[in-house]
Design an enzyme around this catalytic site. Structure first.
Site, mmCIF file in Angstrom:
data_model
loop_
_atom_site.group_PDB
_atom_site.id
_atom_site.type_symbol
_atom_site.label_atom_id
_atom_site.label_comp_id
_atom_site.label_asym_id
_atom_site.label_seq_id
_atom_site.Cartn_x
_atom_site.Cartn_y
_atom_site.Cartn_z
ATOM 1 N N GLY A 46 0.828 -1.192 0.000
ATOM 2 C CA GLY A 46 0.000 0.000 0.000
ATOM 3 C C GLY A 46 0.866 1.246 0.000
ATOM 4 O O GLY A 46 2.011 1.214 0.463
ATOM 5 N N CYS A 91 5.672 -0.233 7.478
ATOM 6 C CA CYS A 91 5.347 0.940 6.660
ATOM 7 C C CYS A 91 6.568 1.308 5.830
ATOM 8 O O CYS A 91 7.683 1.320 6.344
ATOM 9 C CB CYS A 91 4.966 2.099 7.570
ATOM 10 S SG CYS A 91 4.625 3.631 6.687
ATOM 11 N N LEU A 92 6.346 1.615 4.556
ATOM 12 C CA LEU A 92 7.465 1.995 3.683
ATOM 13 C C LEU A 92 8.152 3.270 4.165
ATOM 14 O O LEU A 92 9.310 3.502 3.848
ATOM 15 C CB LEU A 92 6.974 2.183 2.244
ATOM 16 C CG LEU A 92 6.481 0.910 1.543
ATOM 17 C CD1 LEU A 92 5.944 1.255 0.165
ATOM 18 C CD2 LEU A 92 7.589 -0.127 1.451
ATOM 19 N N HIS A 133 -4.567 2.002 7.266
ATOM 20 C CA HIS A 133 -3.192 2.494 7.447
ATOM 21 C C HIS A 133 -2.912 3.629 6.454
ATOM 22 O O HIS A 133 -2.381 4.681 6.830
ATOM 23 C CB HIS A 133 -2.235 1.304 7.247
ATOM 24 C CG HIS A 133 -0.775 1.646 7.271
ATOM 25 N ND1 HIS A 133 0.089 1.128 8.213
ATOM 26 C CD2 HIS A 133 -0.026 2.422 6.453
ATOM 27 C CE1 HIS A 133 1.317 1.602 7.973
ATOM 28 N NE2 HIS A 133 1.268 2.375 6.912
#
Ligand code: NI
Length: 180
Positions: A46, A91-92, A133
């Site tokens: 995502g 999370c990126l 998120h």
């Protein structure tokens, strides 16, 4: 298509609240394509526009193993949610950190699709968690905000140290780390 740079915590730009998209046009579709390319290359499941420093309410996701279920949500709004549960998230924008977060495991989301048509998406499990998120990103919120202050401080220090190490190895000059 072009790969975009992903902002990393604690970059203050990640705290920006994204604005509603007024018009879905070719320029926006190009951004969506670039976001998919960036997300797949990372690799991630995502990505919110906020993370690539575009402050419009757009998110992309694909929880499949073979890039076969791309989801684009523009101006997403949760219209129904239930079945709370805890799952591990990364999370990126906070690479290397994984923590448990409580979220709804089922959501129904109203949004525009890539053609600007109003649509509704029903999501369960990983996709439901991912959408929540990413929607947090659009409000300037990160998953580490759900953790204790102590844990968050530890992550922030780790991230700052990682950046300093990278800078040092690249330039050969050690900078002054800004540890908060
Ligand atoms: Ni994220």
């Amino acid at each position: 298509m072009a790969k975009l740079k992903i902002l990393e915590y604690p970059d203050p730009r990640l705290r920006t609240r994204a604005k509603k998209v007024e018009k879905v046009d070719d320029k926006l579709r190009q951004l969506v394509d670039d976001m998919f390319e960036t997300m797949y290359a990372a690799p991630g499941i995502g990505l919110a526009a906020t993370q690539v420093n575009v402050h419009q309410r757009i998110l992309v996701a694909d929880v499949s193993d073979d890039q076969s279920q791309p989801v684009v949500l523009i101006n997403p709004e949760i219209i129904a949610a239930d079945d709370e549960g805890v799952s591990e998230e990364g999370c990126l924008s906070v690479p290397g950190i994984y923590e448990s977060v409580r979220r709804f495991q089922h959501v129904r989301v109203s949004s525009l699709d890539r053609d600007g048509n109003q649509t509704e998406v029903e999501a369960f499990g990983l996709l439901a968690v991912c959408i929540q998120h990413e929607m947090d990103h659009l409000d300037g919120k990160l998953f580490v905000d759900y953790l204790s202050e102590l844990k968050r401080q530890r992550i922030r220090k780790k991230m700052e140290k990682g950046r300093r190490d990278t800078a040092t190895s690249r330039s050969g000059v050690s900078g002054t780390p800004s540890i908060i």
